[in-house]
Design a protein around this motif. Sequence first.
Motif, PDB file in Angstrom:
ATOM      1  N   LEU A 258       0.847  -1.177   0.000  1.00  0.00           N
ATOM      2  CA  LEU A 258       0.000   0.000   0.000  1.00  0.00           C
ATOM      3  C   LEU A 258       0.890   1.237   0.000  1.00  0.00           C
ATOM      4  O   LEU A 258       1.818   1.330   0.814  1.00  0.00           O
ATOM      5  CB  LEU A 258      -0.906   0.015   1.242  1.00  0.00           C
ATOM      6  N   GLN A 259       0.595   2.155  -0.900  1.00  0.00           N
ATOM      7  CA  GLN A 259       1.384   3.377  -1.018  1.00  0.00           C
ATOM      8  C   GLN A 259       0.471   4.575  -0.779  1.00  0.00           C
ATOM      9  O   GLN A 259      -0.356   4.909  -1.625  1.00  0.00           O
ATOM     10  CB  GLN A 259       2.025   3.465  -2.402  1.00  0.00           C
ATOM     11  N   ALA A 260       0.663   5.226   0.363  1.00  0.00           N
ATOM     12  CA  ALA A 260      -0.142   6.403   0.693  1.00  0.00           C
ATOM     13  C   ALA A 260       0.542   7.657   0.196  1.00  0.00           C
ATOM     14  O   ALA A 260       1.779   7.760   0.213  1.00  0.00           O
ATOM     15  CB  ALA A 260      -0.351   6.478   2.198  1.00  0.00           C
ATOM     16  N   SER A 261      -0.256   8.613  -0.232  1.00  0.00           N
ATOM     17  CA  SER A 261       0.282   9.892  -0.708  1.00  0.00           C
ATOM     18  C   SER A 261      -0.757  10.980  -0.535  1.00  0.00           C
ATOM     19  O   SER A 261      -1.919  10.702  -0.206  1.00  0.00           O
ATOM     20  CB  SER A 261       0.691   9.778  -2.178  1.00  0.00           C
ATOM     21  N   GLY A 262      -0.331  12.216  -0.756  1.00  0.00           N
ATOM     22  CA  GLY A 262      -1.269  13.333  -0.731  1.00  0.00           C
ATOM     23  C   GLY A 262      -1.203  14.188   0.517  1.00  0.00           C
ATOM     24  O   GLY A 262      -1.877  15.210   0.599  1.00  0.00           O
ATOM     25  N   GLY A 263      -0.411  13.783   1.493  1.00  0.00           N
ATOM     26  CA  GLY A 263      -0.307  14.574   2.704  1.00  0.00           C
ATOM     27  C   GLY A 263       0.461  15.860   2.465  1.00  0.00           C
ATOM     28  O   GLY A 263       1.051  16.072   1.406  1.00  0.00           O
ATOM     29  N   GLY A 264       0.433  16.719   3.475  1.00  0.00           N
ATOM     30  CA  GLY A 264       1.137  17.984   3.363  1.00  0.00           C
ATOM     31  C   GLY A 264       0.578  18.985   4.343  1.00  0.00           C
ATOM     32  O   GLY A 264      -0.119  18.632   5.299  1.00  0.00           O
TER      33      GLY A 264
ATOM     34  N   ALA B 283      -2.950   0.479  -4.051  1.00  0.00           N
ATOM     35  CA  ALA B 283      -2.712  -0.888  -3.597  1.00  0.00           C
ATOM     36  C   ALA B 283      -2.173  -1.760  -4.730  1.00  0.00           C
ATOM     37  O   ALA B 283      -2.469  -1.515  -5.902  1.00  0.00           O
ATOM     38  CB  ALA B 283      -3.991  -1.480  -3.037  1.00  0.00           C
ATOM     39  N   SER B 284      -1.425  -2.774  -4.358  1.00  0.00           N
ATOM     40  CA  SER B 284      -0.881  -3.706  -5.350  1.00  0.00           C
ATOM     41  C   SER B 284      -1.865  -4.835  -5.632  1.00  0.00           C
ATOM     42  O   SER B 284      -1.579  -5.717  -6.448  1.00  0.00           O
ATOM     43  CB  SER B 284       0.434  -4.302  -4.846  1.00  0.00           C
TER      44      SER B 284
ATOM     45  N   ILE C 262     -12.091   0.948  -7.882  1.00  0.00           N
ATOM     46  CA  ILE C 262     -11.718  -0.460  -8.007  1.00  0.00           C
ATOM     47  C   ILE C 262     -10.722  -0.662  -9.146  1.00  0.00           C
ATOM     48  O   ILE C 262      -9.730  -1.376  -8.995  1.00  0.00           O
ATOM     49  CB  ILE C 262     -12.960  -1.327  -8.228  1.00  0.00           C
ATOM     50  N   ARG C 263     -10.998  -0.030 -10.263  1.00  0.00           N
ATOM     51  CA  ARG C 263     -10.137  -0.237 -11.433  1.00  0.00           C
ATOM     52  C   ARG C 263      -8.718   0.264 -11.168  1.00  0.00           C
ATOM     53  O   ARG C 263      -7.744  -0.351 -11.586  1.00  0.00           O
ATOM     54  CB  ARG C 263     -10.738   0.466 -12.640  1.00  0.00           C
ATOM     55  N   ALA C 264      -8.624   1.412 -10.467  1.00  0.00           N
ATOM     56  CA  ALA C 264      -7.311   2.004 -10.178  1.00  0.00           C
ATOM     57  C   ALA C 264      -6.665   1.396  -8.936  1.00  0.00           C
ATOM     58  O   ALA C 264      -5.529   1.737  -8.602  1.00  0.00           O
ATOM     59  CB  ALA C 264      -7.446   3.510 -10.002  1.00  0.00           C
ATOM     60  N   ARG C 265      -7.398   0.534  -8.241  1.00  0.00           N
ATOM     61  CA  ARG C 265      -6.891  -0.079  -7.003  1.00  0.00           C
ATOM     62  C   ARG C 265      -6.454   0.985  -6.005  1.00  0.00           C
ATOM     63  O   ARG C 265      -5.381   0.901  -5.400  1.00  0.00           O
ATOM     64  CB  ARG C 265      -5.731  -1.041  -7.293  1.00  0.00           C
ATOM     65  N   THR C 266      -7.277   1.987  -5.868  1.00  0.00           N
ATOM     66  CA  THR C 266      -6.918   3.119  -5.018  1.00  0.00           C
ATOM     67  C   THR C 266      -8.077   3.484  -4.104  1.00  0.00           C
ATOM     68  O   THR C 266      -9.234   3.462  -4.518  1.00  0.00           O
ATOM     69  CB  THR C 266      -6.540   4.341  -5.879  1.00  0.00           C
TER      70      THR C 266
END
Length: 112
Positions: free
Chosen positions: A3-9, A23-24, A70-74
Motif C-alpha cells: 500500500l502506497q499512501a500519498s497526498g499529505g502535506g 494498492a498492489s 476499483i479499477r485504479a486499485r486506489t
Amino acid sequence: VQLQASGGGLVQAGGSLRLSCAASTSVLSWTAWYRQAPGKQRELVAAINSDRSTNYADSVKGRFSISRDIRARTVYLQMISPKPEDTAVYYCNLRRAAVDYWGQGTEVTVSS
C-alpha cells in the motif's frame, strides 16, 4: 500486498486535501484510513467495506469522505474543512483473510 499512501502535506484549516492509497491488489475488501497524532494512539478515521458501506469516527463525520476506485486499485480520503486537531500521520489499511496490511503513512499538518 503493498500500500502506497500519498497526498499529505500542509493545509490551512477550512481548506481541503485528498489522500490516496494505491494498492498492489484489489481494494474490493475492507479498507480504511487510520491516523496517529504525536503522543496519541492510532485511531480509525474512516473505513469502507466490500459492500461499499462506510463508517467514520465521530470527530470527522460530515467533513471527511472515504471512497475507492476499483479499477485504479486506489482508496481515497477527502478531507473537507480540516481542523488543527486533524494533524497526524495518516495510514491506509487493507484487511484480507483476517490479515491487516499497512501503508507507510503520509503526514498531514493543518495550520490554524
